[in-house]
Enzyme design. Structure first.
Site, PDB file in Angstrom:
ATOM      1  N   GLY A  18       0.778  -1.245   0.000  1.00 37.42           N
ATOM      2  CA  GLY A  18       0.000   0.000   0.000  1.00 37.42           C
ATOM      3  C   GLY A  18       0.805   1.288   0.000  1.00 37.42           C
ATOM      4  O   GLY A  18       0.315   2.322   0.451  1.00 37.42           O
ATOM      5  N   ASN A  20       1.616   3.033  -2.621  1.00 38.82           N
ATOM      6  CA  ASN A  20       0.932   3.971  -3.533  1.00 38.82           C
ATOM      7  C   ASN A  20      -0.307   4.561  -2.879  1.00 38.82           C
ATOM      8  O   ASN A  20      -0.585   5.751  -3.019  1.00 38.82           O
ATOM      9  CB  ASN A  20       0.577   3.271  -4.853  1.00 38.82           C
ATOM     10  CG  ASN A  20       1.742   3.253  -5.822  1.00 38.82           C
ATOM     11  OD1 ASN A  20       2.118   4.284  -6.367  1.00 38.82           O
ATOM     12  ND2 ASN A  20       2.341   2.082  -6.000  1.00 38.82           N
ATOM     13  N   MET A  92      -4.219  -7.347  -6.739  1.00 44.06           N
ATOM     14  CA  MET A  92      -3.777  -8.543  -7.443  1.00 44.06           C
ATOM     15  C   MET A  92      -4.906  -9.414  -8.011  1.00 44.06           C
ATOM     16  O   MET A  92      -4.664 -10.551  -8.396  1.00 44.06           O
ATOM     17  CB  MET A  92      -2.876  -9.389  -6.531  1.00 44.06           C
ATOM     18  CG  MET A  92      -1.625  -8.680  -6.058  1.00 44.06           C
ATOM     19  SD  MET A  92      -0.636  -8.047  -7.427  1.00 44.06           S
ATOM     20  CE  MET A  92       0.189  -9.558  -7.921  1.00 44.06           C
ATOM     21  N   ILE A  94      -8.066  -9.868 -10.849  1.00 48.76           N
ATOM     22  CA  ILE A  94      -8.485  -9.317 -12.143  1.00 48.76           C
ATOM     23  C   ILE A  94      -9.993  -9.076 -12.112  1.00 48.76           C
ATOM     24  O   ILE A  94     -10.771  -9.989 -11.812  1.00 48.76           O
ATOM     25  CB  ILE A  94      -8.077 -10.270 -13.287  1.00 48.76           C
ATOM     26  CG1 ILE A  94      -6.545 -10.294 -13.367  1.00 48.76           C
ATOM     27  CG2 ILE A  94      -8.689  -9.809 -14.616  1.00 48.76           C
ATOM     28  CD1 ILE A  94      -5.984 -11.250 -14.377  1.00 48.76           C
ATOM     29  N   LEU A  95     -10.379  -7.842 -12.364  1.00 45.24           N
ATOM     30  CA  LEU A  95     -11.807  -7.490 -12.334  1.00 45.24           C
ATOM     31  C   LEU A  95     -12.509  -8.021 -13.584  1.00 45.24           C
ATOM     32  O   LEU A  95     -11.899  -8.080 -14.667  1.00 45.24           O
ATOM     33  CB  LEU A  95     -11.960  -5.965 -12.259  1.00 45.24           C
ATOM     34  CG  LEU A  95     -11.410  -5.326 -10.977  1.00 45.24           C
ATOM     35  CD1 LEU A  95     -11.257  -3.813 -11.145  1.00 45.24           C
ATOM     36  CD2 LEU A  95     -12.284  -5.655  -9.769  1.00 45.24           C
ATOM     37  N   ASN A 109      -4.946   2.239 -13.241  1.00 44.70           N
ATOM     38  CA  ASN A 109      -4.027   1.301 -12.601  1.00 44.70           C
ATOM     39  C   ASN A 109      -2.598   1.816 -12.745  1.00 44.70           C
ATOM     40  O   ASN A 109      -2.280   2.518 -13.702  1.00 44.70           O
ATOM     41  CB  ASN A 109      -4.150  -0.065 -13.301  1.00 44.70           C
ATOM     42  CG  ASN A 109      -3.242  -1.117 -12.685  1.00 44.70           C
ATOM     43  OD1 ASN A 109      -3.108  -1.200 -11.460  1.00 44.70           O
ATOM     44  ND2 ASN A 109      -2.595  -1.920 -13.517  1.00 44.70           N
ATOM     45  N   HIS A 111       1.301   0.409 -13.109  1.00 46.95           N
ATOM     46  CA  HIS A 111       2.001  -0.828 -13.465  1.00 46.95           C
ATOM     47  C   HIS A 111       3.511  -0.557 -13.520  1.00 46.95           C
ATOM     48  O   HIS A 111       3.941   0.438 -14.100  1.00 46.95           O
ATOM     49  CB  HIS A 111       1.489  -1.310 -14.826  1.00 46.95           C
ATOM     50  CG  HIS A 111       2.074  -2.623 -15.216  1.00 46.95           C
ATOM     51  ND1 HIS A 111       1.661  -3.820 -14.665  1.00 46.95           N
ATOM     52  CD2 HIS A 111       3.074  -2.928 -16.083  1.00 46.95           C
ATOM     53  CE1 HIS A 111       2.373  -4.806 -15.182  1.00 46.95           C
ATOM     54  NE2 HIS A 111       3.227  -4.289 -16.039  1.00 46.95           N
ATOM     55  N   ASP A 147      -3.520  -5.010 -18.409  1.00 45.39           N
ATOM     56  CA  ASP A 147      -2.495  -3.969 -18.575  1.00 45.39           C
ATOM     57  C   ASP A 147      -2.444  -3.393 -19.997  1.00 45.39           C
ATOM     58  O   ASP A 147      -1.369  -3.113 -20.524  1.00 45.39           O
ATOM     59  CB  ASP A 147      -1.106  -4.519 -18.185  1.00 45.39           C
ATOM     60  CG  ASP A 147      -1.065  -4.984 -16.737  1.00 45.39           C
ATOM     61  OD1 ASP A 147      -1.758  -4.380 -15.902  1.00 45.39           O
ATOM     62  OD2 ASP A 147      -0.343  -5.953 -16.431  1.00 45.39           O
ATOM     63  N   GLU A 176       6.766   5.822  -9.344  1.00 44.34           N
ATOM     64  CA  GLU A 176       5.324   5.520  -9.284  1.00 44.34           C
ATOM     65  C   GLU A 176       4.631   6.539  -8.390  1.00 44.34           C
ATOM     66  O   GLU A 176       3.542   7.023  -8.689  1.00 44.34           O
ATOM     67  CB  GLU A 176       5.091   4.116  -8.708  1.00 44.34           C
ATOM     68  CG  GLU A 176       5.520   2.997  -9.620  1.00 44.34           C
ATOM     69  CD  GLU A 176       5.168   1.628  -9.055  1.00 44.34           C
ATOM     70  OE1 GLU A 176       4.178   1.494  -8.328  1.00 44.34           O
ATOM     71  OE2 GLU A 176       5.916   0.674  -9.351  1.00 44.34           O
TER      72      GLU A 176
END
Ligand code: GRF
Length: 189
Positions: A18, A20, A92, A94-95, A109, A111, A147, A176
């Site tokens: 966490g 970010n 982590m 995938i929606l 997102n 990456h 992605d 990031e």
């Protein structure tokens, strides 16, 4: 995209450390741009939940064992909380296409690679194995392909001779933390 007079309401989805999220919270406090209303994690012990709680942000855990049921519950909360943007930050899971469709163009997102290079996992070791000169990070919109959505912002990071995945990861993460809030500023203004 900025709601009239109000800060844009954001939900952040996490799975772990966490950093970010912590950085976005810090940025949101210094700016009038957005407010993080909700943090969703698929892991009860995600370290990022601590920063959320410390900042009195509502947190919810969904394990995604029954993905469509959990996604329905999440959608209900997002609607109830009037969430306008979802930021994935080390999430982590995938929606589903269906979920993404419901929030079309409103999920972003971060990456750790210069997309379209190195979609998926282990980006740093893959770039080192390929003797790349540069690595980096990308903030992009989320679409139904992993992605692959439209890129909002990227930052290059030079790979040094003695870099390991760990040292490279550390330098990329610093970037990031710069580009994620910046990307939000771009799409919200
Ligand atoms: C970051 O490297 C991000 O790019 C990737 O997962 C990592 C999450 O780190 N998607 P943190 O949980 O934000 O510290």
């Amino acid at each position: 995209m900025k709601s009239s007079g109000n800060k844009v309401k954001i939900a952040v989805f996490i799975s772990g450390r966490g950093s970010n999220l912590k950085n976005l919270i810090k940025f949101s406090k210094k700016n009038n741009l957005f407010k993080i209303k909700l943090v969703i994690s698929n892991k009860r012990d995600a370290k990022g939940l601590i920063s959320a709680k410390r900042n009195k942000i509502n947190t919810k855990i969904y394990y995604f064992k029954e993905k469509s049921k959990d996604e329905k519950k999440i959608l209900n909360i997002l609607i109830k909380d009037k969430i306008e943007i979802i930021c994935l930050a080390g999430f982590m899971k995938i929606l589903s296409k269906n979920f993404i469709k419901k929030f079309n163009g409103k999920i972003i997102n971060i990456h750790p690679s210069l997309l379209p290079k190195y979609k998926g996992l282990n980006t740093h070791s893959r770039s080192l194995d390929n003797n790349d000169k540069y690595s980096g990070c990308t903030v992009h919109f989320v679409n139904s392909k992993l992605d692959s959505g439209k890129i909002i912002l990227q930052k290059k990071v030079k790979i040094l001779q003695n870099d390991t995945s760990k040292t490279l990861q550390k330098r990329v993460l610093k970037q990031e933390h710069k580009i994620y809030p910046e990307a939000l500023r771009i799409i919200l203004n």
